[in-house]
Design a protein around this motif. Structure first.
Motif, PDB file in Angstrom:
ATOM      1  N   PRO A   1      -7.449   2.901  -5.236  1.00 56.91           N
ATOM      2  CA  PRO A   1      -7.665   1.928  -6.322  1.00 56.91           C
ATOM      3  C   PRO A   1      -9.121   1.457  -6.373  1.00 56.91           C
ATOM      4  O   PRO A   1      -9.752   1.248  -5.332  1.00 56.91           O
ATOM      5  CB  PRO A   1      -6.729   0.775  -5.950  1.00 56.91           C
ATOM      6  CG  PRO A   1      -5.687   1.388  -5.067  1.00 56.91           C
ATOM      7  CD  PRO A   1      -6.396   2.460  -4.303  1.00 56.91           C
TER       8      PRO A   1
ATOM      9  N   THR B   1     -12.115  -1.004  -6.525  1.00 59.27           N
ATOM     10  CA  THR B   1     -12.324  -2.385  -6.091  1.00 59.27           C
ATOM     11  C   THR B   1     -13.283  -3.119  -7.026  1.00 59.27           C
ATOM     12  O   THR B   1     -13.278  -4.336  -7.099  1.00 59.27           O
ATOM     13  CB  THR B   1     -12.878  -2.428  -4.659  1.00 59.27           C
ATOM     14  OG1 THR B   1     -14.071  -1.626  -4.590  1.00 59.27           O
ATOM     15  CG2 THR B   1     -11.846  -1.876  -3.668  1.00 59.27           C
TER      16      THR B   1
ATOM     17  N   ARG C   1     -14.185  -3.231 -10.955  1.00 55.34           N
ATOM     18  CA  ARG C   1     -13.729  -2.760 -12.262  1.00 55.34           C
ATOM     19  C   ARG C   1     -14.869  -2.278 -13.162  1.00 55.34           C
ATOM     20  O   ARG C   1     -14.631  -1.542 -14.112  1.00 55.34           O
ATOM     21  CB  ARG C   1     -12.911  -3.840 -12.964  1.00 55.34           C
ATOM     22  CG  ARG C   1     -11.616  -4.097 -12.242  1.00 55.34           C
ATOM     23  CD  ARG C   1     -10.607  -4.856 -13.071  1.00 55.34           C
ATOM     24  NE  ARG C   1      -9.366  -4.963 -12.326  1.00 55.34           N
ATOM     25  CZ  ARG C   1      -8.413  -4.045 -12.351  1.00 55.34           C
ATOM     26  NH1 ARG C   1      -8.557  -2.971 -13.096  1.00 55.34           N
ATOM     27  NH2 ARG C   1      -7.312  -4.196 -11.644  1.00 55.34           N
TER      28      ARG C   1
ATOM     29  N   ARG D   1      -3.951  -4.043 -14.291  1.00 53.70           N
ATOM     30  CA  ARG D   1      -3.510  -2.776 -13.735  1.00 53.70           C
ATOM     31  C   ARG D   1      -4.538  -2.215 -12.761  1.00 53.70           C
ATOM     32  O   ARG D   1      -5.715  -2.591 -12.773  1.00 53.70           O
ATOM     33  CB  ARG D   1      -3.222  -1.751 -14.820  1.00 53.70           C
ATOM     34  CG  ARG D   1      -4.450  -1.214 -15.559  1.00 53.70           C
ATOM     35  CD  ARG D   1      -4.107   0.069 -16.324  1.00 53.70           C
ATOM     36  NE  ARG D   1      -3.693   1.115 -15.425  1.00 53.70           N
ATOM     37  CZ  ARG D   1      -2.540   1.781 -15.528  1.00 53.70           C
ATOM     38  NH1 ARG D   1      -1.704   1.523 -16.492  1.00 53.70           N
ATOM     39  NH2 ARG D   1      -2.237   2.734 -14.662  1.00 53.70           N
ATOM     40  N   ASP D   2      -4.066  -1.307 -11.900  1.00 53.61           N
ATOM     41  CA  ASP D   2      -4.953  -0.598 -10.981  1.00 53.61           C
ATOM     42  C   ASP D   2      -5.424   0.699 -11.628  1.00 53.61           C
ATOM     43  O   ASP D   2      -4.631   1.412 -12.259  1.00 53.61           O
ATOM     44  CB  ASP D   2      -4.230  -0.267  -9.670  1.00 53.61           C
ATOM     45  CG  ASP D   2      -4.086  -1.475  -8.766  1.00 53.61           C
ATOM     46  OD1 ASP D   2      -4.921  -2.389  -8.878  1.00 53.61           O
ATOM     47  OD2 ASP D   2      -3.136  -1.502  -7.966  1.00 53.61           O
ATOM     48  N   TYR D   3      -6.707   0.996 -11.451  1.00 53.64           N
ATOM     49  CA  TYR D   3      -7.263   2.279 -11.861  1.00 53.64           C
ATOM     50  C   TYR D   3      -7.544   3.075 -10.596  1.00 53.64           C
ATOM     51  O   TYR D   3      -8.001   2.509  -9.597  1.00 53.64           O
ATOM     52  CB  TYR D   3      -8.536   2.080 -12.685  1.00 53.64           C
ATOM     53  CG  TYR D   3      -8.278   1.437 -14.027  1.00 53.64           C
ATOM     54  CD1 TYR D   3      -8.069   2.207 -15.160  1.00 53.64           C
ATOM     55  CD2 TYR D   3      -8.231   0.048 -14.155  1.00 53.64           C
ATOM     56  CE1 TYR D   3      -7.822   1.615 -16.401  1.00 53.64           C
ATOM     57  CE2 TYR D   3      -7.984  -0.555 -15.386  1.00 53.64           C
ATOM     58  CZ  TYR D   3      -7.775   0.232 -16.495  1.00 53.64           C
ATOM     59  OH  TYR D   3      -7.519  -0.343 -17.712  1.00 53.64           O
ATOM     60  N   LEU D   4      -7.267   4.370 -10.648  1.00 55.97           N
ATOM     61  CA  LEU D   4      -7.372   5.201  -9.453  1.00 55.97           C
ATOM     62  C   LEU D   4      -8.653   6.028  -9.465  1.00 55.97           C
ATOM     63  O   LEU D   4      -8.915   6.782 -10.406  1.00 55.97           O
ATOM     64  CB  LEU D   4      -6.157   6.130  -9.344  1.00 55.97           C
ATOM     65  CG  LEU D   4      -4.806   5.415  -9.214  1.00 55.97           C
ATOM     66  CD1 LEU D   4      -3.666   6.441  -9.193  1.00 55.97           C
ATOM     67  CD2 LEU D   4      -4.774   4.554  -7.951  1.00 55.97           C
TER      68      LEU D   4
ATOM     69  N   THR E   1      -2.301   8.433  -2.439  1.00 59.00           N
ATOM     70  CA  THR E   1      -3.024   7.180  -2.637  1.00 59.00           C
ATOM     71  C   THR E   1      -3.369   6.578  -1.280  1.00 59.00           C
ATOM     72  O   THR E   1      -2.502   6.397  -0.425  1.00 59.00           O
ATOM     73  CB  THR E   1      -2.180   6.176  -3.442  1.00 59.00           C
ATOM     74  OG1 THR E   1      -1.862   6.764  -4.714  1.00 59.00           O
ATOM     75  CG2 THR E   1      -2.952   4.886  -3.675  1.00 59.00           C
TER      76      THR E   1
ATOM     77  N   ASN F   1      -6.331   3.826   0.975  1.00 60.45           N
ATOM     78  CA  ASN F   1      -7.272   2.707   0.864  1.00 60.45           C
ATOM     79  C   ASN F   1      -8.616   3.159   1.424  1.00 60.45           C
ATOM     80  O   ASN F   1      -8.735   3.447   2.616  1.00 60.45           O
ATOM     81  CB  ASN F   1      -6.754   1.493   1.647  1.00 60.45           C
ATOM     82  CG  ASN F   1      -5.572   0.844   0.955  1.00 60.45           C
ATOM     83  OD1 ASN F   1      -5.576   0.671  -0.261  1.00 60.45           O
ATOM     84  ND2 ASN F   1      -4.537   0.509   1.715  1.00 60.45           N
TER      85      ASN F   1
END
Length: 298
Positions: free
Chosen positions: A179, A181, A183, A222-225, A271, A273
């Motif tokens: 994800p 961190t 944006r 929302r999360d962007y990958l 996915t 971290n």
């Protein structure tokens, strides 16, 4: 009273009963057989593809960042930092650097890396990995394309991708995402975004915001990958990849992995971290060094 025989079932009842019983037995037998096949397939998928080659492709003449593999990051060439991180992965049977440049070769050999020299005309990292695999006499089931511009790649991410591919026999490729961190980076074309289906298989990659929306700005809800760039291939598919024709979205986005999706192959996405990004342009070097300082890395 006259003796009477017990009543006998009608022929129709007997036929129906027998038919139902046969159908039940047939369904049971089919279910058992399917379970056996599924179990055998599961065992095979867990036990196969165990010979894993890690390849770090590196070329000096990058169009966007010439000499990038040898750029100094906190006192060491970037390609060396990537190698030192990758060699800590526990799933790799063998790890090599694949290059066409003697300056990169010399820097890597000095750091203790095994180097495979490849043709300077090879157009991309994936095909350089395949060339390196062909140049080795040892046979492999999986080839991991470890991007040379990921100097902070975590060995656990390499292991996670290898394990994911081993456990997904319907996939020919696995790759990690994390994800975002920040944006603001969602709108950067140098940061590749990914969307996946509900089962964790890749749907698409893009340099634009993905998924997009009517406003054209990142959705805070929302999360962007972020795609981390590491690519894990089934070795047999890797020999097929270079023979596949280029595809429209691959050419439009300038992303090799889209050719896999556009030709209908499945790609497993893991996915993780991971706070560091790759080095896509000179300005990224300072950002990587800042991350190293914050983490106390030397």
């Amino acid at each position: 009273l006259p003796e009477t025989a017990p009543p006998t079932p009608s022929r129709r009842f007997s036929r129906n009963h027998t038919a139902r019983r046969c159908a039940t037995l047939e369904r049971y037998s089919c279910a058992v057989q399917l379970c056996r096949i599924a179990y055998a397939y599961y065992r095979a998928s867990c036990n196969s593809r165990s010979r894993v080659l890690g390849v770090i492709p590196a070329r000096y003449a990058s169009s966007r960042f010439p000499g990038k593999p040898l750029v100094q990051i906190a006192g060491k060439p970037m390609i060396v930092r990537t190698y030192l991180q990758a060699k800590m992965a526990t799933t790799l049977t063998r790890l090599v650097v694949a290059t066409d440049d003697t300056r990169i070769r010399d820097a890597c050999v000095e750091a203790g890396a095994e180097v495979v020299m490849t043709d300077s005309e090879i157009p991309n990292g994936t095909e350089r990995c395949e060339a390196a695999m062909r140049n080795l006499t040892q046979k492999f089931d999986i080839v991991v394309n470890i991007q040379g511009d990921e100097p902070l790649i975590a060995p656990e991410i390499i292991d996670a991708c290898v394990t994911a591919l081993q456990k997904a026999p319907d996939a020919v490729y696995s790759t990690p995402v994390t994800p975002f961190t920040d944006r603001k980076e969602v709108l950067m074309s140098s940061r590749v975004k990914c969307v996946v289906d509900v089962n964790g298989y890749a749907l698409y990659f893009s340099r634009g915001m993905l998924p997009n929306n009517k406003e054209g700005t990142p959705d805070v809800a929302r999360d962007y990958l972020l795609h981390l760039g590491l690519q894990c291939y089934d070795a047999a598919f890797l020999t097929t990849y270079s023979k596949l024709p280029a595809t429209p979205c691959m050419l439009q986005e300038d992303l090799e992995q889209l050719k896999v999706i556009e030709h209908g192959y499945r790609m497993k996405v893991v996915t993780v971290n991971h706070s560091a990004h790759g080095v896509d342009e000179p300005a990224d070097v300072a950002s990587i060094e800042e991350i190293m300082r914050k983490k106390g890395l030397k």
